[in-house]
Scaffold this motif. Structure first.
Motif, PDB file in Angstrom:
ATOM      1  N   ASP A  25       0.857  -1.176   0.000  1.00 13.41           N
ATOM      2  CA  ASP A  25       0.000   0.000   0.000  1.00 13.41           C
ATOM      3  C   ASP A  25       0.903   1.239   0.000  1.00 13.41           C
ATOM      4  O   ASP A  25       1.778   1.379   0.862  1.00 13.41           O
ATOM      5  CB  ASP A  25      -0.873  -0.032   1.255  1.00 13.41           C
ATOM      6  N   ALA A  26       0.700   2.132  -0.950  1.00 14.67           N
ATOM      7  CA  ALA A  26       1.536   3.332  -1.040  1.00 14.67           C
ATOM      8  C   ALA A  26       1.436   4.197   0.204  1.00 14.67           C
ATOM      9  O   ALA A  26       2.332   4.995   0.479  1.00 14.67           O
ATOM     10  CB  ALA A  26       1.156   4.151  -2.273  1.00 14.67           C
ATOM     11  N   SER A  43      -5.782   9.962  -3.940  1.00 10.07           N
ATOM     12  CA  SER A  43      -4.655  10.698  -4.524  1.00 10.07           C
ATOM     13  C   SER A  43      -4.030  11.694  -3.546  1.00 10.07           C
ATOM     14  O   SER A  43      -2.797  11.769  -3.433  1.00 10.07           O
ATOM     15  CB  SER A  43      -5.089  11.421  -5.807  1.00 10.07           C
ATOM     16  N   VAL A  44      -4.834  12.456  -2.817  1.00  4.62           N
ATOM     17  CA  VAL A  44      -4.273  13.467  -1.910  1.00  4.62           C
ATOM     18  C   VAL A  44      -3.556  12.824  -0.724  1.00  4.62           C
ATOM     19  O   VAL A  44      -2.396  13.169  -0.447  1.00  4.62           O
ATOM     20  CB  VAL A  44      -5.363  14.450  -1.438  1.00  4.62           C
ATOM     21  N   PRO A  45      -4.180  11.888   0.008  1.00  2.77           N
ATOM     22  CA  PRO A  45      -3.434  11.281   1.119  1.00  2.77           C
ATOM     23  C   PRO A  45      -2.174  10.540   0.679  1.00  2.77           C
ATOM     24  O   PRO A  45      -1.159  10.568   1.384  1.00  2.77           O
ATOM     25  CB  PRO A  45      -4.450  10.323   1.772  1.00  2.77           C
ATOM     26  N   VAL A  46      -2.207   9.902  -0.491  1.00  2.55           N
ATOM     27  CA  VAL A  46      -1.004   9.225  -0.989  1.00  2.55           C
ATOM     28  C   VAL A  46       0.097  10.237  -1.275  1.00  2.55           C
ATOM     29  O   VAL A  46       1.259  10.050  -0.884  1.00  2.55           O
ATOM     30  CB  VAL A  46      -1.323   8.396  -2.255  1.00  2.55           C
ATOM     31  N   LEU A  47      -0.242  11.320  -1.935  1.00  2.00           N
ATOM     32  CA  LEU A  47       0.741  12.359  -2.240  1.00  2.00           C
ATOM     33  C   LEU A  47       1.379  12.910  -0.967  1.00  2.00           C
ATOM     34  O   LEU A  47       2.605  13.010  -0.858  1.00  2.00           O
ATOM     35  CB  LEU A  47       0.071  13.505  -2.999  1.00  2.00           C
ATOM     36  N   LEU A  48       0.548  13.271  -0.001  1.00  2.00           N
ATOM     37  CA  LEU A  48       1.072  13.875   1.222  1.00  2.00           C
ATOM     38  C   LEU A  48       1.931  12.880   1.998  1.00  2.00           C
ATOM     39  O   LEU A  48       2.962  13.250   2.562  1.00  2.00           O
ATOM     40  CB  LEU A  48      -0.083  14.381   2.088  1.00  2.00           C
ATOM     41  N   HIS A  49       1.529  11.616   2.001  1.00  2.00           N
ATOM     42  CA  HIS A  49       2.337  10.599   2.693  1.00  2.00           C
ATOM     43  C   HIS A  49       3.704  10.447   2.033  1.00  2.00           C
ATOM     44  O   HIS A  49       4.730  10.401   2.722  1.00  2.00           O
ATOM     45  CB  HIS A  49       1.613   9.254   2.690  1.00  2.00           C
ATOM     46  N   GLY A  90      -6.715  18.017  -8.772  1.00  2.00           N
ATOM     47  CA  GLY A  90      -5.460  18.627  -9.193  1.00  2.00           C
ATOM     48  C   GLY A  90      -5.495  20.144  -9.126  1.00  2.00           C
ATOM     49  O   GLY A  90      -4.523  20.790  -8.706  1.00  2.00           O
ATOM     50  N   GLN A  91      -6.619  20.733  -9.517  1.00  2.00           N
ATOM     51  CA  GLN A  91      -6.749  22.188  -9.444  1.00  2.00           C
ATOM     52  C   GLN A  91      -6.712  22.669  -8.002  1.00  2.00           C
ATOM     53  O   GLN A  91      -6.148  23.724  -7.694  1.00  2.00           O
ATOM     54  CB  GLN A  91      -8.052  22.609 -10.125  1.00  2.00           C
ATOM     55  N   ARG A  92      -7.279  21.860  -7.102  1.00  2.00           N
ATOM     56  CA  ARG A  92      -7.267  22.223  -5.685  1.00  2.00           C
ATOM     57  C   ARG A  92      -5.859  22.144  -5.108  1.00  2.00           C
ATOM     58  O   ARG A  92      -5.442  23.013  -4.346  1.00  2.00           O
ATOM     59  CB  ARG A  92      -8.215  21.303  -4.912  1.00  2.00           C
ATOM     60  N   ILE A  93      -5.119  21.099  -5.477  1.00  2.00           N
ATOM     61  CA  ILE A  93      -3.758  20.940  -4.974  1.00  2.00           C
ATOM     62  C   ILE A  93      -2.888  22.131  -5.365  1.00  2.00           C
ATOM     63  O   ILE A  93      -2.085  22.630  -4.574  1.00  2.00           O
ATOM     64  CB  ILE A  93      -3.132  19.637  -5.511  1.00  2.00           C
ATOM     65  N   LYS A 134      -1.613  22.069   2.666  1.00  2.00           N
ATOM     66  CA  LYS A 134      -0.728  20.986   3.079  1.00  2.00           C
ATOM     67  C   LYS A 134       0.284  20.661   1.981  1.00  2.00           C
ATOM     68  O   LYS A 134       1.464  20.415   2.265  1.00  2.00           O
ATOM     69  CB  LYS A 134      -1.549  19.751   3.436  1.00  2.00           C
ATOM     70  N   ALA A 135      -0.155  20.657   0.728  1.00  2.00           N
ATOM     71  CA  ALA A 135       0.775  20.384  -0.372  1.00  2.00           C
ATOM     72  C   ALA A 135       1.849  21.459  -0.451  1.00  2.00           C
ATOM     73  O   ALA A 135       3.023  21.174  -0.732  1.00  2.00           O
ATOM     74  CB  ALA A 135       0.009  20.292  -1.690  1.00  2.00           C
ATOM     75  N   ALA A 136       1.457  22.716  -0.185  1.00  2.00           N
ATOM     76  CA  ALA A 136       2.407  23.827  -0.268  1.00  2.00           C
ATOM     77  C   ALA A 136       3.502  23.737   0.799  1.00  2.00           C
ATOM     78  O   ALA A 136       4.551  24.370   0.658  1.00  2.00           O
ATOM     79  CB  ALA A 136       1.666  25.159  -0.136  1.00  2.00           C
TER      80      ALA A 136
END
Length: 277
Positions: free
Chosen positions: A105-106, A128-134, A154-157, A172-174
């Motif tokens: 699991d990613a 997608s968002v929790p995987v990216l942040l992890h 994607g636009q939100r990120i 959080k992504a920033a």
């Protein structure tokens, strides 16, 4: 190199008795031109160490290998993880030694072989968002990313403060670096065809603005602010900070107007509030 097309994807799925599931976000790219566009946009070069999450049947994997990358692919579905090296061996035998497949699991991976510098992936829509942040938090070697996600996500990120779609994922992504949209992807290049279009989002890592303890405190504030995003910050953060008056005092100490809303604050503003404790 031969990339996977619609016929090859369906043949592989039939061979594996695979029915793509929404639970795992399984939508497979069936267009070679789209795969090569993703690899080109990600600026993948020969010798790059690349992390791919959710390789599925191998469409993007083959494109990354074609560019000369070394690929670490993390796949949660054991059938797909077992088949991927066989597909590469059949279509690109000279590339087999540059592929490492991890069945996991990613959301659980951390220390990865090869210290991948780039993340290039068609991320499952549902996580997608929790995987990216992890991954950004856990895989320190990552310097860049190009991910394909649901267009709205994607636009939100990539959104900036004040945007209508700016939210908790944006802040959080920033924390980890700079984000930008990098092109639309039609739903017609997938099998099965999803109900939404996709978008490419690019990332370049920056210096983290604070410590791990400060990150956790900042993210807690972000969650509280956007749980009641239409309220002013002094109200949205009242329960977390001990009441409206205490929240106002904390915000003023951080140099933030208590009458603002969360959608108007940058990650630096939220960090300042965390540090004002």
């Amino acid at each position: 190199m031969t990339l996977l097309g619609p016929a090859e994807i369906r043949d592989l799925a039939e061979q594996l008795e695979l029915q793509p599931t929404k639970r795992l976000g399984q939508n497979f790219v069936v267009d070679g031109n789209t795969v090569r566009r993703i690899v080109r946009t990600a600026k993948v070069e020969a010798g790059d160490e690349v992390l791919e999450v959710g390789p599925g049947l191998g469409s993007l994997t083959l494109g990354l290998l074609e560019a000369g990358a070394r690929v670490t692919a993390v796949e949660i579905d054991s059938r797909l993880a077992t088949q991927l090296p066989l597909t590469v061996a059949a279509l690109a035998p000279e590339s087999s030694e540059r592929l490492t497949v991890i069945t996991d699991d990613a959301m659980k991976v951390a220390n990865l072989p090869g210290a991948p510098r780039r993340l290039v992936a068609n991320l499952p829509y549902n996580v997608s968002v929790p995987v990216l942040l992890h991954l950004l938090q856990s895989v320190d070697s990552l310097e860049t990313a190009l991910v394909m996600v649901q267009a709205e996500v994607g636009q939100r990120i990539a959104a900036a403060p004040g945007s209508k779609v700016y939210g908790s994922p944006s802040v959080k992504a920033a924390w980890y670096g700079r984000w930008a949209t990098a092109g639309q992807v039609s739903r017609q290049v997938f099998w099965p065809v999803p109900n939404v279009d996709s978008i490419l989002v690019s990332f370049e890592r920056g210096e983290r603005p604070g410590s791990e303890q400060e990150r956790r405190a900042t993210f807690t504030l972000v969650d509280a602010a956007f749980a009641q995003r239409r309220k002013m910050l002094r109200q949205a953060l009242a329960e977390l900070l001990g009441g409206s008056a205490a929240a106002s005092a904390r915000l003023e100490a951080a140099g933030v107007d208590p009458t603002l809303r969360g959608e108007q604050l940058s990650v630096g503003d939220f960090l300042a509030i965390a540090r004002a404790a």
